[in-house]
Design a protein around this motif. Structure first.
Motif, PDB file in Angstrom:
ATOM      1  N   CYS A   1     -31.465  -2.626  82.096  1.00 59.21           N
ATOM      2  CA  CYS A   1     -31.028  -2.433  80.421  1.00 59.21           C
ATOM      3  C   CYS A   1     -29.563  -1.484  80.801  1.00 59.21           C
ATOM      4  O   CYS A   1     -29.664  -0.867  81.736  1.00 59.21           O
ATOM      5  CB  CYS A   1     -31.886  -1.804  79.705  1.00 59.21           C
ATOM      6  SG  CYS A   1     -33.664  -2.705  79.359  1.00 59.21           S
TER       7      CYS A   1
ATOM      8  N   HIS B   1     -35.427  -0.932  73.837  1.00 57.24           N
ATOM      9  CA  HIS B   1     -35.471  -2.562  73.845  1.00 57.24           C
ATOM     10  C   HIS B   1     -35.700  -3.117  72.421  1.00 57.24           C
ATOM     11  O   HIS B   1     -36.582  -3.887  72.046  1.00 57.24           O
ATOM     12  CB  HIS B   1     -36.713  -3.020  74.608  1.00 57.24           C
ATOM     13  CG  HIS B   1     -36.841  -1.989  75.748  1.00 57.24           C
ATOM     14  ND1 HIS B   1     -35.952  -1.805  76.676  1.00 57.24           N
ATOM     15  CD2 HIS B   1     -37.837  -1.344  76.226  1.00 57.24           C
ATOM     16  CE1 HIS B   1     -36.424  -1.141  77.943  1.00 57.24           C
ATOM     17  NE2 HIS B   1     -37.611  -0.789  77.507  1.00 57.24           N
TER      18      HIS B   1
ATOM     19  N   CYS C   1     -32.886   2.969  76.774  1.00 55.70           N
ATOM     20  CA  CYS C   1     -33.025   1.944  75.958  1.00 55.70           C
ATOM     21  C   CYS C   1     -34.482   1.747  75.552  1.00 55.70           C
ATOM     22  O   CYS C   1     -35.375   2.010  76.058  1.00 55.70           O
ATOM     23  CB  CYS C   1     -32.578   0.699  76.728  1.00 55.70           C
ATOM     24  SG  CYS C   1     -32.576  -1.034  75.646  1.00 55.70           S
TER      25      CYS C   1
ATOM     26  N   CYS D   1     -29.622  -5.262  76.638  1.00 58.19           N
ATOM     27  CA  CYS D   1     -31.216  -4.973  76.933  1.00 58.19           C
ATOM     28  C   CYS D   1     -31.664  -6.088  77.639  1.00 58.19           C
ATOM     29  O   CYS D   1     -31.816  -7.108  77.263  1.00 58.19           O
ATOM     30  CB  CYS D   1     -31.823  -4.852  75.692  1.00 58.19           C
ATOM     31  SG  CYS D   1     -33.475  -4.586  75.744  1.00 58.19           S
ATOM     32  N   ALA D   2     -32.196  -5.744  79.055  1.00 53.55           N
ATOM     33  CA  ALA D   2     -32.823  -6.847  79.910  1.00 53.55           C
ATOM     34  C   ALA D   2     -34.037  -7.361  79.236  1.00 53.55           C
ATOM     35  O   ALA D   2     -34.616  -8.578  79.754  1.00 53.55           O
ATOM     36  CB  ALA D   2     -32.719  -6.312  81.153  1.00 53.55           C
ATOM     37  N   VAL D   3     -34.695  -6.439  78.791  1.00 63.32           N
ATOM     38  CA  VAL D   3     -35.972  -6.710  78.163  1.00 63.32           C
ATOM     39  C   VAL D   3     -36.022  -7.723  76.945  1.00 63.32           C
ATOM     40  O   VAL D   3     -36.972  -8.803  77.175  1.00 63.32           O
ATOM     41  CB  VAL D   3     -36.844  -5.372  77.619  1.00 63.32           C
ATOM     42  CG1 VAL D   3     -38.274  -5.688  77.204  1.00 63.32           C
ATOM     43  CG2 VAL D   3     -37.182  -4.525  78.998  1.00 63.32           C
TER      44      VAL D   3
HETATM   45 ZN   LIG Z   1     -33.939  -2.502  76.939  1.00 61.31          ZN
END
Ligand SMILES: [Zn+2]
Ligand SMILES: Nc1nc2c(ncn2[C@@H]2O[C@H](COP(=O)(O)OP(=O)(O)OP(=O)(O)O)[C@@H](O)[C@H]2O)c(=O)[nH]1
Ligand SMILES: [Mg+2]
Length: 358
Positions: free
Chosen positions: A281, A288, A286, A294-296
């Motif tokens: 992220c 999320h 973050c 945001c990677a999630v």
């Molecule tokens: Zn995130």
């Protein structure tokens, strides 16, 4: 010394920890069952019953529990547990939502076997909750999907196992049938070393598994007509059993629910793939939710991470933070009381020094 205790897990390290108590003439033993202020302890001289009254009052974490190694006076009347040896692992849940206290369910456990009945619809959230506590205890969790004979279609069974696996990174998931013997070999091998505890809802088939592992009907099991019924718990105490082929097993009463108790590490381990994703992220803190980069959320959007997992993670994290905050408040309140008491004592001592006339 005390090799009679080897089947119960006694080893060099326990002997070392026990040395000061041995010097005091106390006897080592392992608690095999606790009920109402008393416990049964296996010692080299057989099973003895003792009071657990040494405990620090009102601190449920300092109460002797099944799996503890204790020092007991050999011929006291009544006989008392004098101390328990430092626990290697401890399975703790929070007692109720009103008073945030930890309740210790079992100690010195190496494998936590979470029994989940395939006779009921899978509740992955509940499995995750059990696993969080299991990881937090320091034991290695395993999921045993019980009553596999009720799911005769192998494809359906494989899907169910897979569903649980995606909710349990790093946790072996076994389908077992105590009725047909399927999958028991793996469980026997696993339980053959160290101490294992069977956990799960009432009626999940824990005691039936315990009997299968022991190879004898040592635990009562629920009458067949009441399978997965909402009836009474069949097992009412936590029982420690030595297995004939090595290893130690603790059967426990069914748990309706398990509240988290300061289990942030455990929750993190249950959702390790989310914590790993979070490393990607953009923002370190973050949440999320709506943050850019945001990677999630990205993983949820492209179908890599089930939305349910993220929601469950949030829910357990929130619950845990709430418990921790509440506990801290309680601890703070206790400290304040302590300070007040010390202050009052200090003032009293000062008065005594100066004499009653001041
Ligand atoms: Zn995130
Ligand atoms: N079909 C099937 N039924 C099973 C199996 N294992 C257990 N059962 C049934 O499930 C019911 C509950 O089993 P128990 O072993 O008493 O469950 P428990 O988890 O110990 O329950 P508590 O002691 O109340 O926590 C019993 O009626 C068992 O006969 C299995 O492998 N297959
Ligand atoms: Mg039982």
């Amino acid at each position: 010394m005390f090799s009679a205790l080897a089947p119960y897990g006694w080893d060099e390290a326990w002997a070392d920890a026990f040395a000061p108590y041995a010097a005091d003439g106390l006897l080592p033993g392992r608690v095999v069952r606790v009920d109402r202020g008393q416990c049964d302890i296996v010692t080299a001289d057989g099973t003895v019953r003792a009071d657990t009254e040494f405990v620090v009052p009102r601190d449920p974490m300092k109460v002797v529990c099944t799996g503890d190694w204790v020092a007991v006076d050999p011929d006291g009347d009544p006989r008392y547990v004098r101390a328990y040896l430092p626990r290697r692992t401890a399975f703790v849940r929070s007692t109720s939502s009103k008073r945030s206290e930890g309740q210790i369910l079992a100690a010195n456990v190496d494998h936590a076997v979470v029994a989940v009945s395939l006779a009921l619809e899978l509740d992955l959230g509940r499995v995750e909750r059990f696993l969080a506590l299991a990881w937090e205890s320091g034991a290695q969790p395993v999921v045993a999907l019980t009553k596999a004979d009720l799911v005769p279609d192998p494809v359906t069974l494989a899907h169910l196992v897979q569903d649980v696996e995606t909710s349990a990174p790093g946790v072996p998931v076994l389908a077992v049938s105590a009725l047909h013997g399927d999958g028991l070999d793996t469980l026997v091998a696993l339980a053959g070393s160290g101490t294992s505890v069977l956990l799960g809802q009432s009626g999940a088939g824990k005691s039936t598994l315990a009997n299968a592992l022991v190879g004898a009907d040592v635990m009562d099991v629920r009458a067949a007509r009441d399978v997965d019924g909402k009836g009474r718990h069949t097992t009412t105490t936590r029982n420690l059993l030595a297995l004939p082929s090595g290893g130690v097993l603790i059967d426990t009463p069914g748990l309706r629910g398990v509240g988290l108790f300061d289990a942030e590490t455990g929750v993190g381990q249950v959702f390790s793939e989310i914590e790993e994703l979070a490393g990607g992220c953009r923002f370190h803190d973050c949440a999320h939710e709506t943050e850019p980069g945001c990677a999630v959320r990205f993983a949820v959007e492209n179908g890599e991470l089930p939305e349910r997992r993220l929601e469950s993670y949030r829910k357990l994290m929130r619950e845990n933070q709430w418990i921790v905050a509440k506990t801290d408040a309680r601890v703070r309140a206790e400290l304040r009381r302590d300070w007040k008491r010390k202050g009052a004592e200090g003032r009293a001592a000062m008065r005594a020094k100066r004499g009653p006339w001041t």
